[in-house]
Design a protein around this motif. Structure first.
Motif, short mmCIF file in Angstrom:
data_model
loop_
_atom_site.label_atom_id
_atom_site.label_comp_id
_atom_site.label_asym_id
_atom_site.label_seq_id
_atom_site.Cartn_x
_atom_site.Cartn_y
_atom_site.Cartn_z
N ARG A 1 -8.52 0.59 -0.83
CA ARG A 1 -7.99 1.82 -1.44
C ARG A 1 -8.27 2.01 -2.67
O ARG A 1 -8.38 0.95 -3.49
N TYR A 2 -8.64 3.24 -3.39
CA TYR A 2 -9.08 3.40 -4.58
C TYR A 2 -7.88 4.41 -5.08
O TYR A 2 -7.26 5.34 -4.69
N VAL A 3 -7.02 3.61 -5.95
CA VAL A 3 -6.08 4.42 -6.79
C VAL A 3 -6.12 4.41 -8.28
O VAL A 3 -5.91 3.37 -9.04
N SER A 4 -6.35 5.36 -8.89
CA SER A 4 -6.47 5.83 -10.36
C SER A 4 -7.19 4.58 -11.03
O SER A 4 -6.40 3.91 -11.93
N GLU A 5 -8.25 4.37 -10.87
CA GLU A 5 -9.25 3.42 -11.72
C GLU A 5 -9.07 1.96 -11.23
O GLU A 5 -9.18 1.10 -11.80
N HIS A 6 -8.46 2.15 -9.86
CA HIS A 6 -8.09 0.63 -9.54
C HIS A 6 -8.46 0.49 -7.94
O HIS A 6 -8.23 1.47 -7.12
N ILE A 7 -9.05 -0.56 -7.38
CA ILE A 7 -9.30 -0.96 -6.14
C ILE A 7 -8.29 -1.76 -5.52
O ILE A 7 -8.28 -2.96 -6.20
N VAL A 8 -7.80 -1.67 -4.51
CA VAL A 8 -6.69 -2.52 -3.88
C VAL A 8 -7.09 -3.08 -2.40
O VAL A 8 -7.45 -2.08 -1.65
N VAL A 9 -7.07 -4.13 -2.64
CA VAL A 9 -7.36 -5.00 -1.19
C VAL A 9 -6.42 -5.95 -0.89
O VAL A 9 -5.54 -6.79 -1.66
N VAL B 1 -5.24 -5.99 -6.99
CA VAL B 1 -5.64 -4.80 -8.07
C VAL B 1 -6.71 -4.92 -8.94
O VAL B 1 -6.70 -5.54 -9.79
N LEU B 2 -7.95 -4.78 -8.34
CA LEU B 2 -9.36 -4.76 -9.21
C LEU B 2 -9.38 -3.57 -10.15
O LEU B 2 -9.14 -2.42 -9.73
N ASP B 3 -9.95 -3.56 -11.48
CA ASP B 3 -10.04 -2.57 -12.08
C ASP B 3 -11.46 -2.08 -12.04
O ASP B 3 -12.40 -2.74 -12.07
N PHE B 4 -11.84 -0.67 -11.65
CA PHE B 4 -13.01 -0.22 -11.68
C PHE B 4 -12.92 1.47 -11.72
O PHE B 4 -12.23 2.25 -11.25
N VAL B 5 -13.70 2.16 -12.93
CA VAL B 5 -13.51 3.40 -13.21
C VAL B 5 -14.31 4.30 -12.07
O VAL B 5 -13.99 5.24 -11.83
N PRO B 6 -15.72 3.83 -12.02
CA PRO B 6 -16.38 5.00 -10.90
C PRO B 6 -15.65 4.80 -9.54
O PRO B 6 -14.98 3.72 -9.33
N GLU B 7 -15.61 5.81 -8.64
CA GLU B 7 -15.25 5.79 -7.46
C GLU B 7 -16.17 5.63 -6.29
O GLU B 7 -15.74 5.62 -5.12
N THR B 8 -17.39 5.19 -6.79
CA THR B 8 -18.48 4.79 -5.98
C THR B 8 -18.68 3.40 -5.74
O THR B 8 -19.13 2.69 -6.55
N PHE B 9 -17.85 2.96 -4.65
CA PHE B 9 -17.94 1.41 -4.17
C PHE B 9 -17.54 1.23 -2.65
O PHE B 9 -17.21 2.53 -1.93
N MET C 1 1.99 0.70 -12.98
CA MET C 1 1.37 -0.56 -12.75
C MET C 1 -0.11 -0.10 -12.40
O MET C 1 -0.79 -0.85 -12.38
N THR C 2 -0.36 1.12 -11.86
CA THR C 2 -1.58 1.24 -11.12
C THR C 2 -2.03 2.55 -11.75
O THR C 2 -2.89 3.21 -11.23
N GLY C 3 -1.69 3.03 -12.74
CA GLY C 3 -2.27 4.11 -13.75
C GLY C 3 -3.33 3.97 -14.47
O GLY C 3 -4.09 2.76 -14.41
N PRO C 4 -4.16 4.87 -14.94
CA PRO C 4 -5.59 4.82 -15.61
C PRO C 4 -5.41 3.42 -16.45
O PRO C 4 -4.34 3.47 -17.01
N THR D 1 0.82 -1.05 -0.05
CA THR D 1 0.05 -0.11 0.10
C THR D 1 0.84 1.04 -0.01
O THR D 1 0.63 2.00 -0.60
N GLY D 2 1.95 0.94 0.84
CA GLY D 2 2.67 2.38 0.89
C GLY D 2 3.55 2.97 -0.21
O GLY D 2 4.02 3.97 -0.40
N CYS D 3 3.65 2.05 -1.20
CA CYS D 3 4.35 2.45 -2.52
C CYS D 3 3.55 2.42 -3.87
O CYS D 3 4.05 2.53 -4.96
N LEU D 4 2.19 2.60 -3.69
CA LEU D 4 1.70 2.60 -4.87
C LEU D 4 1.99 3.68 -5.89
O LEU D 4 2.13 3.68 -6.90
#
Length: 762
Positions: free
Chosen positions: A104-112, A83-91, A30-33, A21-24
């Protein structure tokens, strides 16, 4: 040193797609749009046994938001962060492996966080409806190439195939169709059976106030909105063509239909010709429901479309490319198999001639432009995957594959194809995988042959292939000579237009083959538009006479359509007006008469509002003797604004089209933009070019895969003036770092403009 060591460990974790998490922020590649290639490769190496259980609530009003809930299950080869892909930020991440977790939501991705071994992630979310194509009374999903991530959180890449189980809560009176059979229905809630392993872009559903008809023999169901009995009466013919395609493919491949069902949805104003979702194939209404007297081209187009989408069940759906840079592998087979299937399905035409017209000519149409690309294109991010699609993918690759088949021999080629399908069934394969299989079935250098065709723009001698045909005799030779002549004209100065017109009209008057005649008519557009004003009326008069007297009914119809779009002389315009006013040509359908309406309004500005009002009255439902179609009325109301004579209204419409929300029905937007930039408005619409080109990036970001090309063609295709070329050159010069794949679309569309001003390299 400790900080450096931790960064190294984080980089290693990133390399396997389970992120610290701390290095995204340190690893945006890797986690851009979008879906970056590095991320996709890393996930594919770590994730297996993937499945989705998806619930979507579809509200009654299209202005209300959908809501969703899903459970994602998969096996991870290591512990870390997924890292899952998801464009809307409502989740909301409800749980991971039964425990409450805040993702966490990072640039069109959900990180769990996830564990090594089996994992279960439960999420609630609010989908975007952009790629659900919602109208008042129906919707359909369209996720190709990577738009599933706009609707539900997922691993949106083709090589992470998954099983899907879908539940939909529907508005009252709606029905639904998806990839599999209906498993359970309780009031307005429906659940579908689990799918075979399929890629995210192939998961699909449609819901709405559909009519349906089921073929008793095959159990295949067609869903449609059309209400005209003359058109819906064609559904049994369509079922027969589907069944012939399925039977042919099962025999050729040696593999039974690889999915549980074949249902299809005939969609009004669908933005593609078709889309191959297994069990939920989508087809464009205008291609499937033909007019009262369809031309041979139109009949062949429907058969080839059905054959193409049906072939995808094996080539693309069952065996899928690993990454979209290889998208042409599925398209080359779909078109090559479609060409083979059309022979027994449509025995009344010359298929060698049709091959030339459909594939070689269209491949050359792109190869000669500044937008020409190699067959094999590089792709760093699936956000750009739609830009891979072009004539090279659809038309040049079948020419290459046919050469490979001739090189190997048809029996060896077929055995290689069968091995390829069996070896990679319900999995993924690359072009190298296919070439390796074909090489095993041939003593020829298949790899070397394919390299020579795929690596560079304009590779493969298409003109040489045409020349081979042209040296022979019969209809294909005549077609090839016409195409070579037209290509030579397009590459040369516009002063050749009168001579070219004379030749084409002479050939057309004597032509007895409807396919060759169709080619001649299509070749007339550019030289007709380039004719000097002093000779154009006589050429149009000759064409009008041929529209009455030509021995081929299909040719008469095509000439009439050409004249409606291109004629400028008062005499021909008056003749078209009389046909439109009295609806005297029974071979024309409602789409033809709407097109005539727009063109007449442009040519008769003093009567434009009267013409438009009369046509609207024909389709607004007030005349009970006419079939009423709400979608046709909505289309007319949208597009007809571009035929008004008031410049202020036209400028306002153009400004509206620059806003993404006003161009959601892409065929309508393209039609309106084309009318705004009609050749009769060349001088007044030059000002649209620069802002229209500036909008292409947004068109790409918010539209489907063919829209950037269609937008660019609608914007540039009719312009021929030096001022228009200056506007194009100014845009290109001021955007030196413009994305190359998108720049190619603009250059393809700009070819007629550049050619008219001597600015091409051909």
């Amino acid at each position: 040193m400790e900080g450096v060591f931790n960064k190294v460990l984080a980089a290693v974790a990133l390399g396997i797609a389970f992120l610290s998490t701390g290095c995204l922020d340190d690893h945006s590649r890797m986690t851009g749009p979008g879906v970056p290639l590095e991320l996709a490769r890393a996930r594919a190496s770590s994730i297996s046994d993937l499945s989705y259980e998806i619930f979507l609530n579809i509200p009654e009003s299209k202005d209300s938001s959908l809501s969703g809930r899903e459970t994602v299950r998969f096996s991870s080869s290591r512990r870390g962060r997924a890292v899952l892909d998801f464009v809307p930020e409502t989740f909301k991440v409800v749980s991971v492996n039964g425990k409450s977790v805040k993702g966490r939501y990072v640039s069109e991705h959900i990180v769990v966080p996830v564990a090594k071994g089996e994992n279960s992630i439960v999420l609630e979310f609010t989908p975007s409806d952009r790629y659900l194509n919602r109208s008042d009374e129906f919707l359909y999903s369209l996720f190709v190439p990577a738009h599933a991530r706009t609707v539900f959180p997922c691993f949106d890449q083709p090589d992470l195939k998954a099983e899907y189980q879908l539940t939909l809560r529907l508005p009252e009176g709606w029905t639904a169709v998806s990839n599999t059979e209906l498993l359970l229905q309780e009031e307005n809630e429906v659940t579908f059976d689990k799918t075979n392993p399929i890629s995210t872009y192939l998961f699909a559903f449609s819901a709405g106030k559909w009519q349906s008809e089921t073929d008793e023999e095959t159990g295949i169901t067609a869903y449609f909105r059309e209400t005209d009995p003359a058109k819906t009466a064609q559904i049994p013919e369509i079922f027969g063509e589907v069944e012939m395609a399925l039977s042919w493919l099962e025999e050729y491949t040696g593999i039974p239909m690889p999915f549980p069902k074949y249902d299809f949805v005939i969609v009004p104003d669908f933005q593609f010709g078709g889309m191959e979702h297994p069990g939920c194939i989508l087809y464009r209404e205008a291609t499937m429901f033909l007019g009262p007297d369809p031309t041979p081209d139109e009949r062949a187009r429907r058969i080839e479309l059905i054959a193409h989408e049906t072939a995808h069940l094996w080539f693309g759906d069952m065996v899928t490319m690993r990454w979209f840079d290889d998208v042409w592998i599925k398209e080359v087979f779909a078109n090559q198999m479609a060409a083979k299937m059309a022979q027994p399905m449509f025995p009344g035409i010359d298929h060698e001639l049709n091959w030339l017209k459909k594939y070689v000519a269209l491949a050359m149409a792109e190869d000669r432009t500044g937008g020409a690309t190699a067959i094999n294109q590089h792709l760093d991010n699936l956000a750009d995957a739609g830009l891979i699609y072009n004539n090279t993918v659809y038309d040049k690759t079948p020419v290459m594959m046919r050469r490979i088949e001739e090189y190997m021999g048809p029996d060896a080629f077929r055995e290689g194809v069968r091995e390829y399908l069996s070896a990679f069934a319900y999995s993924n394969a690359t072009w190298d995988d296919l070439v390796s299989v074909l090489d095993r079935h041939s003593d020829k250098d298949i790899r070397g042959f394919s390299e020579a065709w795929t690596r560079e723009p304009r590779a493969g001698n298409l003109r040489g292939i045409l020349s081979e045909y042209a040296s022979g005799s019969g209809d294909p030779a005549r077609e090839a000579r016409i195409l070579l002549s037209q290509d030579s004209y397009l590459a040369g100065p516009t002063t050749a237009a009168p001579e070219q017109i004379d030749s084409l009209l002479g050939w057309l008057a004597a032509e007895k083959n409807p396919i060759v005649a169709s080619t001649i008519v299509s070749c007339l557009q550019d030289p007709l538009r380039d004719l000097p004003d002093s000779v154009r009326p006589s050429a149009e008069a000759r064409l009008l006479e041929l529209s009455y007297s030509h021995t081929l009914p299909s040719c008469r119809l095509q000439i009439l359509r050409l004249l409606a779009a291109e004629a400028t002389s008062p005499e021909v315009t008056s003749a078209i007006y009389d046909i439109w006013l009295n609806e005297s040509n029974k071979s024309l359908d409602i789409n033809d008469y709407m097109s005539f309406t727009y063109q007449l309004a442009l040519r008769c500005p003093d009567k434009a509002e009267e013409i438009l009002a009369k046509q609207r009255k024909r389709i607004d439902g007030s005349d009970a003797s006419r079939p009423f179609n709400q979608e046709i009325l909505r289309q007319f109301d949208f597009v007809s604004r571009a035929a008004l004579p008031r410049q202020e209204a036209l400028d306002s419409l153009f400004a509206d089209l620059l806003v993404a929300g006003n161009r959601t029905v892409e065929p309508w937007a393209s039609s309106a933009l084309s009318l705004l930039n009609h050749f009769l408005r060349d001088s007044s619409s030059v000002k649209n070019i620069y802002p229209g080109l500036e909008a292409v990036l947004d068109v790409k970001a918010t539209g489907d895969i063919f829209f950037p090309t269609n937008w660019s063609v609608a914007l540039l295709g009719a312009h021929r003036s030096r001022e228009a070329l200056d506007a194009l050159d100014s845009f290109l010069a001021s955007h030196p770092d413009y994305p190359p794949l998108l720049r190619n679309k603009i250059l393809y569309a700009a070819y007629p403009l550049q050619r008219a001003n001597g600015a091409t390299d051909q």
